[in-house]
Scaffold this active site. Structure first.
Site, PDB file in Angstrom:
ATOM      1  N   TYR A 116      30.096 -13.413  13.477  1.00  0.00           N
ATOM      2  CA  TYR A 116      31.184 -14.384  13.599  1.00  0.00           C
ATOM      3  C   TYR A 116      32.419 -13.823  12.912  1.00  0.00           C
ATOM      4  O   TYR A 116      32.329 -13.327  11.788  1.00  0.00           O
ATOM      5  CB  TYR A 116      30.823 -15.707  12.922  1.00  0.00           C
ATOM      6  CG  TYR A 116      29.679 -16.422  13.578  1.00  0.00           C
ATOM      7  CD1 TYR A 116      29.905 -17.303  14.629  1.00  0.00           C
ATOM      8  CD2 TYR A 116      28.373 -16.205  13.152  1.00  0.00           C
ATOM      9  CE1 TYR A 116      28.849 -17.956  15.237  1.00  0.00           C
ATOM     10  CE2 TYR A 116      27.315 -16.861  13.757  1.00  0.00           C
ATOM     11  CZ  TYR A 116      27.558 -17.735  14.798  1.00  0.00           C
ATOM     12  OH  TYR A 116      26.513 -18.378  15.396  1.00  0.00           O
ATOM     13  N   ARG A 117      33.580 -13.906  13.573  1.00  0.00           N
ATOM     14  CA  ARG A 117      34.826 -13.489  12.916  1.00  0.00           C
ATOM     15  C   ARG A 117      35.321 -14.674  12.100  1.00  0.00           C
ATOM     16  O   ARG A 117      35.776 -15.671  12.648  1.00  0.00           O
ATOM     17  CB  ARG A 117      35.887 -13.045  13.913  1.00  0.00           C
ATOM     18  CG  ARG A 117      37.105 -12.455  13.174  1.00  0.00           C
ATOM     19  CD  ARG A 117      38.209 -12.033  14.076  1.00  0.00           C
ATOM     20  NE  ARG A 117      38.739 -13.231  14.726  1.00  0.00           N
ATOM     21  CZ  ARG A 117      39.482 -13.221  15.824  1.00  0.00           C
ATOM     22  NH1 ARG A 117      39.772 -12.091  16.410  1.00  0.00           N
ATOM     23  NH2 ARG A 117      39.915 -14.328  16.344  1.00  0.00           N
ATOM     24  N   VAL A 129      36.927 -19.782  14.424  1.00  0.00           N
ATOM     25  CA  VAL A 129      35.916 -18.739  14.283  1.00  0.00           C
ATOM     26  C   VAL A 129      35.378 -18.422  15.671  1.00  0.00           C
ATOM     27  O   VAL A 129      35.118 -19.325  16.472  1.00  0.00           O
ATOM     28  CB  VAL A 129      34.771 -19.227  13.356  1.00  0.00           C
ATOM     29  CG1 VAL A 129      33.604 -18.258  13.371  1.00  0.00           C
ATOM     30  CG2 VAL A 129      35.286 -19.429  11.933  1.00  0.00           C
ATOM     31  N   CYS A 130      35.237 -17.148  15.984  1.00  0.00           N
ATOM     32  CA  CYS A 130      34.654 -16.763  17.266  1.00  0.00           C
ATOM     33  C   CYS A 130      33.361 -16.003  17.011  1.00  0.00           C
ATOM     34  O   CYS A 130      33.124 -15.514  15.913  1.00  0.00           O
ATOM     35  CB  CYS A 130      35.626 -15.943  18.111  1.00  0.00           C
ATOM     36  SG  CYS A 130      36.089 -14.357  17.423  1.00  0.00           S
ATOM     37  N   MET A 131      32.529 -15.941  18.042  1.00  0.00           N
ATOM     38  CA  MET A 131      31.244 -15.273  17.919  1.00  0.00           C
ATOM     39  C   MET A 131      31.222 -14.026  18.783  1.00  0.00           C
ATOM     40  O   MET A 131      31.764 -14.011  19.887  1.00  0.00           O
ATOM     41  CB  MET A 131      30.116 -16.197  18.368  1.00  0.00           C
ATOM     42  CG  MET A 131      28.740 -15.605  18.088  1.00  0.00           C
ATOM     43  SD  MET A 131      27.414 -16.625  18.750  1.00  0.00           S
ATOM     44  CE  MET A 131      27.177 -15.820  20.322  1.00  0.00           C
TER      45      MET A 131
END
Length: 182
Positions: free
Chosen positions: A37-38, A57-59
């Protein structure tokens, strides 16, 4: 002497400030594979400012290929929908350093895994050159929430790379994107 120093300084600047960014020692791509995750981002692009508050948050899923390249699948929430992007990161002669072609910018970008413990966090440095140089520092975690010490480590590293406090963000937690797995 002064002209020589200026010339050397300009040559270093033109060939890339990122040259001193080194990958994780003994980087192990197999250990690095999997879901990330960012959870932190430092970015110096002026056009990025308008998106700061919308970022979540991106995955991403890191999948090594047999040749040592990486297929990076990223899911992010954009306009209330879950969007998927797939990138191919090509290995370089230095383990932990990759390049990829950005179709959005029509340029090759460098990606370096600067530091990771493989099970909890990773610091990533991304570099590209257009009409000027741009860089990013990202903090990735195996979960959406990381220990405060790791967030501080990320911020400290970003500041060491020349990012201002205003350009360092920790995005809001994301809804379930992708839903039902990937």
């Amino acid at each position: 002497m002064k002209i020589t120093l200026v010339t050397i300084s300009m040559a270093v600047f033109l060939t890339g400030i990122h040259a001193d960014v080194q990958p994780q020692k003994n980087f192990d791509l197999k250990k690095f594979a999997g879901k990330w995750y960012r959870v932190g981002l430092a970015y110096d692009s002026p056009s990025f400012a308008r998106y700061r508050k919308k970022l979540t948050v991106c995955m991403g899923l890191v999948e090594p290929t047999e040749t040592g390249d990486v297929i990076m699948t990223v899911w992010k929430t954009k306009s209330s929908t879950c969007q998927k992007e797939v990138f191919r990161y090509e290995k370089t002669t230095s383990p932990g350093m990759f390049t990829y072609f950005s179709t959005r910018h029509n340029k090759v970008k460098d990606i370096t895994v600067v530091e990771t413990n493989y099970t909890e966090y990773a610091l990533i440095f991304k570099y590209k050159k257009f009409n000027k140089e741009y860089s990013q520092v990202s903090l990735y975690g195996r979960t959406q929430k990381l220990r405060p010490e790791l967030l501080e480590k990320f911020k400290r590293y970003a500041r060491q790379q020349g990012f201002s406090e205003e350009s360092i963000i920790t995005p809001a937690l994301a809804d379930s994107c992708p839903t039902g797995g990937h």
